[in-house]
Enzyme design. Structure first.
Site, PDB file in Angstrom:
ATOM      1  N   ALA A   1     -16.752   0.514 -10.456  1.00 22.72           N
ATOM      2  CA  ALA A   1     -15.771   1.784 -10.646  1.00 22.72           C
ATOM      3  C   ALA A   1     -16.001   2.275 -12.129  1.00 22.72           C
ATOM      4  O   ALA A   1     -15.990   3.748 -12.195  1.00 22.72           O
ATOM      5  CB  ALA A   1     -14.338   1.337 -10.675  1.00 22.72           C
TER       6      ALA A   1
ATOM      7  N   ASP B   1     -11.125  -2.474   1.487  1.00 24.67           N
ATOM      8  CA  ASP B   1     -10.434  -2.793   2.652  1.00 24.67           C
ATOM      9  C   ASP B   1      -9.966  -1.564   3.401  1.00 24.67           C
ATOM     10  O   ASP B   1      -9.826  -1.737   4.709  1.00 24.67           O
ATOM     11  CB  ASP B   1      -9.131  -3.703   2.548  1.00 24.67           C
ATOM     12  CG  ASP B   1      -8.181  -3.315   1.525  1.00 24.67           C
ATOM     13  OD1 ASP B   1      -7.769  -2.172   1.815  1.00 24.67           O
ATOM     14  OD2 ASP B   1      -7.650  -4.186   0.683  1.00 24.67           O
TER      15      ASP B   1
ATOM     16  N   ASP C   1      -6.810   0.252  -7.221  1.00 25.68           N
ATOM     17  CA  ASP C   1      -6.437  -0.878  -6.074  1.00 25.68           C
ATOM     18  C   ASP C   1      -7.430  -1.948  -6.340  1.00 25.68           C
ATOM     19  O   ASP C   1      -8.248  -2.311  -5.325  1.00 25.68           O
ATOM     20  CB  ASP C   1      -6.460  -0.314  -4.830  1.00 25.68           C
ATOM     21  CG  ASP C   1      -5.865  -1.611  -3.788  1.00 25.68           C
ATOM     22  OD1 ASP C   1      -5.443  -2.681  -4.434  1.00 25.68           O
ATOM     23  OD2 ASP C   1      -5.865  -1.353  -2.621  1.00 25.68           O
TER      24      ASP C   1
ATOM     25  N   HIS D   1       0.691  -1.341   0.046  1.00 25.02           N
ATOM     26  CA  HIS D   1       0.090   0.065  -0.086  1.00 25.02           C
ATOM     27  C   HIS D   1       0.872   1.336   0.085  1.00 25.02           C
ATOM     28  O   HIS D   1       0.364   2.354  -0.737  1.00 25.02           O
ATOM     29  CB  HIS D   1      -1.015  -0.024   1.174  1.00 25.02           C
ATOM     30  CG  HIS D   1      -1.978  -1.135   1.053  1.00 25.02           C
ATOM     31  ND1 HIS D   1      -2.213  -2.335   1.607  1.00 25.02           N
ATOM     32  CD2 HIS D   1      -3.139  -0.932   0.362  1.00 25.02           C
ATOM     33  CE1 HIS D   1      -3.004  -2.911   1.161  1.00 25.02           C
ATOM     34  NE2 HIS D   1      -3.831  -2.488   0.421  1.00 25.02           N
TER      35      HIS D   1
END
Length: 489
Positions: free
Chosen positions: A115, A62, A133, A33
Site C-alpha cells: 500500500a 477479502d 482495512d 465493515h
C-alpha cells in the site's frame, strides 16, 4: 514472516484467519465493515454532493469493504490495493458469495502491491474517501502502515475536505496502542474521531471491543453526522448506534494525551501493543464517559526518545529508573515501564496477574544463595567485576539494600539482568524451561542472545540464565522496596 491462511467453515458461513488471528466471521462481519465504510463514504458524499466519488481501499483484499462501498451509486471508481495475492484470490473465490463479487465489479480496479508503495505514486488530491482495512500488526514491520509518514501520504492524496477511515486496535485491551494511533493521526494533520464497537466473534477470541478512526483535514462535527444519508439494506449500522460508538469510558481515554506518536524513525506502536496499559489500583471516575463528537482535540505530537523494542533502549530505561530511585528513595517507580518487551500472545490478564503477585514471587528468591551460585561460575569474569559481585553477596547477607551498591556494580547487574530477561521473554520456550528452541520467530530482532538452536540443549547457559533472571528479579524487587532489604536478616 511466512503467512498462514486458514478458513473455518461453520453452519452460518465461514471464519477467516491469518497466522491464527481471526480476520472476520461471516456471522457478524457486517458489523465491522459497515462501521468502517458507511460513515466515511456517507460523509464524503455529503461534502461532495455534485461529484462522482473516487475511493481508495488499502488492504481489504477479502472484498468485503469494497462490497459496502459499492452500495453507494455515487461512487464512480474504487482503487483497491492489497499486498497479499492469496487473499485477493480468496476474494474472487471462497469469499465471493459474501462480498457479492465486489472485486470483479467494473467500478473496481485491484492492485496486488504494498500500500505504501502504491500510494507514493498517486497524485495529490486524488480521492474523496480513503479506507484502510489492514491486518493487526504482528511484528514491527507491520506497523509501517500505521506510522505518521503513512498517514501523511494518505493526507496528501486525499482531497481537501475528503474523509478517511482506518481500523485500529482494541481500545479496551490495547488502549495505549489505540491512543498512539489517535495521536499519530492528529500529528499527520488529520482531525481524527475514535470509534469503538463490540463485535461478538472478536470478543469470543478475547480481542475486546474493536477500534476505528474517522478522519478528515476538516473538523468532523456532530451536526454533519446527524444528517448523513446511509444507503438502503444495511444490516447493522444506524444513526443512533453510530453516535454511541464515539463514546468511551473515561478510564479507557485516560492515557490519550500521554502516549508518544508512531514514526518510522522512532517506532512506538508495536511496543505499546506488546505492553498494554492497565491500572493496578482502584478504578477512578467509574461511569464517566467522553463523547468525542462533543470535543475537538489537537494532537500532542509527543515523539518517543527511544525504541523500547531494542535491548540497549530498555537497558537505558532501567538505568534511568535506577538512578531516579537512588536519588529519591521514597519515589515509587512505574512498574510497567520496567517490563521488558513481552510475547505478543501474553494477554493483559496474564501481565496483570503476574505483576499482582510480583512481590510475593520475588520474596521467595534466596538472593544470597543465587549470588553464591553466580560467584561459583564467575571465574572467567574480570577480577574487578568478580570482586564487586562478592561484595554484593556480602552486602545482601548484611542486609544492605542493593540500591546502595557502587554504581558500576549495579549497572553490571542491571545489564546482565535486563539482557537475560529480554532474551527469555522473547523466547518463551526458554522461559518455561522446555530446553529447546521452537524454531519460530517472534518476527523482530532485539539483538539479544540465542541459547538453544536446532534442539541442542545448553544446560550450563540455561542454569546461568535462570540464575540471572532470579538476580534481576531480586534487583527489581529491591528497587521497589529497599527498606525491606535491611530487615532480611
Amino acid at each position: 514472516m511466512a503467512t498462514s491462511l486458514f478458513i473455518e467453515h461453520h453452519a452460518n458461513g465461514l471464519a477467516f484467519y491469518i497466522n491464527g488471528d481471526l480476520q472476520f466471521d461471516t456471522a457478524d462481519e457486517a458489523l465491522y465493515h459497515e462501521y468502517l465504510v458507511i460513515p466515511t463514504v456517507s460523509l464524503a458524499l455529503q461534502r461532495f454532493p455534485e461529484n462522482d466519488l473516487r475511493v481508495l481501499i488499502c488492504g481489504g483484499g477479502d472484498g468485503l469493504a469494497a462490497r459496502d462501498v459499492l452500495r453507494f451509486s455515487q461512487v464512480s471508481h474504487i482503487d483497491l490495493v492489497d499486498c497479499n495475492p492469496e487473499v485477493l484470490e480468496l476474494g474472487t473465490t471462497a469469499f465471493k458469495p459474501y462480498n457479492a463479487g465486489s472485486l470483479e465489479n467494473e467500478r473496481v480496479t485491484v492492485y496486488s502491491q504494498e500500500a505504501l508503495e502504491f500510494v507514493s505514486t498517486v497524485a495529490d488530491n486524488s480521492y474523496h474517501a480513503i479506507i484502510c482495512d489492514f491486518t493487526y500488526p504482528t511484528c514491527p514491520e507491520d506497523t509501517t502502515i500505521y506510522s505518521r509518514e503513512w498517514f501523511q501520504q494518505i493526507n496528501r492524496v486525499l482531497m481537501p475536505g475528503g474523509t478517511i477511515s482506518t481500523n485500529g486496535v482494541s481500545p479496551e485491551n490495547r488502549s495505549n496502542g489505540f491512543w498512539c494511533l489517535y495521536q499519530t493521526l492528529l500529528s499527520a494533520g488529520l482531525k481524527a474521531k475514535p470509534l469503538q464497537l463490540e463485535i461478538p466473534s472478536f470478543h469470543r477470541h478475547g480481542y475486546g471491543n474493536w477500534g476505528f478512526f474517522l478522519g478528515s483535514q476538516a473538523q468532523i462535527l456532530r451536526s454533519e453526522i446527524e444528517v448523513i444519508v446511509f444507503p438502503e439494506d444495511l444490516q447493522t449500522i444506524t444513526h443512533e448506534k453510530l453516535f454511541q460508538t464515539f463514546v468511551f469510558s473515561e478510564e479507557i481515554t485516560r492515557s490519550r494525551h500521554d502516549v508518544t506518536i508512531h514514526t518510522l524513525e522512532c517506532p512506538q506502536l508495536f511496543y505499546y501493543l506488546l505492553n498494554p496499559s492497565f491500572e493496578l489500583g482502584e478504578k477512578e471516575n467509574a461511569g464517566t464517559t467522553v463523547d468525542f463528537l462533543e470535543i475537538q482535540e489537537s494532537g500532542t505530537a509527543i515523539l518517543g526518545s527511544r525504541d523500547l523494542l531494542k535491548l540497549e533502549s530498555m537497558a537505558q530505561a532501567w538505568l534511568e529508573q535506577m538512578y531516579e530511585s537512588s536519588a529519591s528513595p521514597d519515589a515509587q517507580p512505574n512498574i510497567t515501564k520496567l517490563l521488558p518487551v513481552q510475547h505478543r500472545y501474553h494477554s493483559p490478564k496474564m501481565t496483570r496477574e503476574g505483576l499482582a503477585y510480583l512481590r510475593h514471587l520475588l520474596g521467595e528468591i534466596d538472593l544470597s544463595r543465587l549470588l553464591n551460585t553466580l560467584l561459583e561460575r564467575s571465574q572467567e569474569l574480570p577480577p574487578k567485576i568478580a570482586g564487586e559481585l562478592k561484595q554484593l553477596a556480602e552486602k545482601i547477607r548484611a542486609g544492605q539494600p542493593i540500591v546502595n551498591l557502587p554504581p558500576k556494580t549495579a549497572e553490571f547487574l542491571m545489564m546482565l539482568s535486563v539482557t537475560l530477561l529480554m532474551a527469555n521473554l522473547l523466547t518463551p520456550d526458554a522461559v518455561f524451561a522446555k530446553g529447546y528452541s521452537s524454531g519460530t520467530s517472534s518476527g523482530y530482532s532485539s539483538g539479544t542472545s540465542v541459547y538453544y538452536t536446532d534442539g541442542y540443549i545448553n544446560w550450563e547457559l540455561k542454569i546461568v540464565g535462570l540464575v540471572m533472571i532470579g538476580i534481576g528479579g531480586g534487583w527489581l524487587y529491591n528497587i521497589f522496596n529497599p527498606s525491606d532489604s535491611s530487615n532480611d536478616e
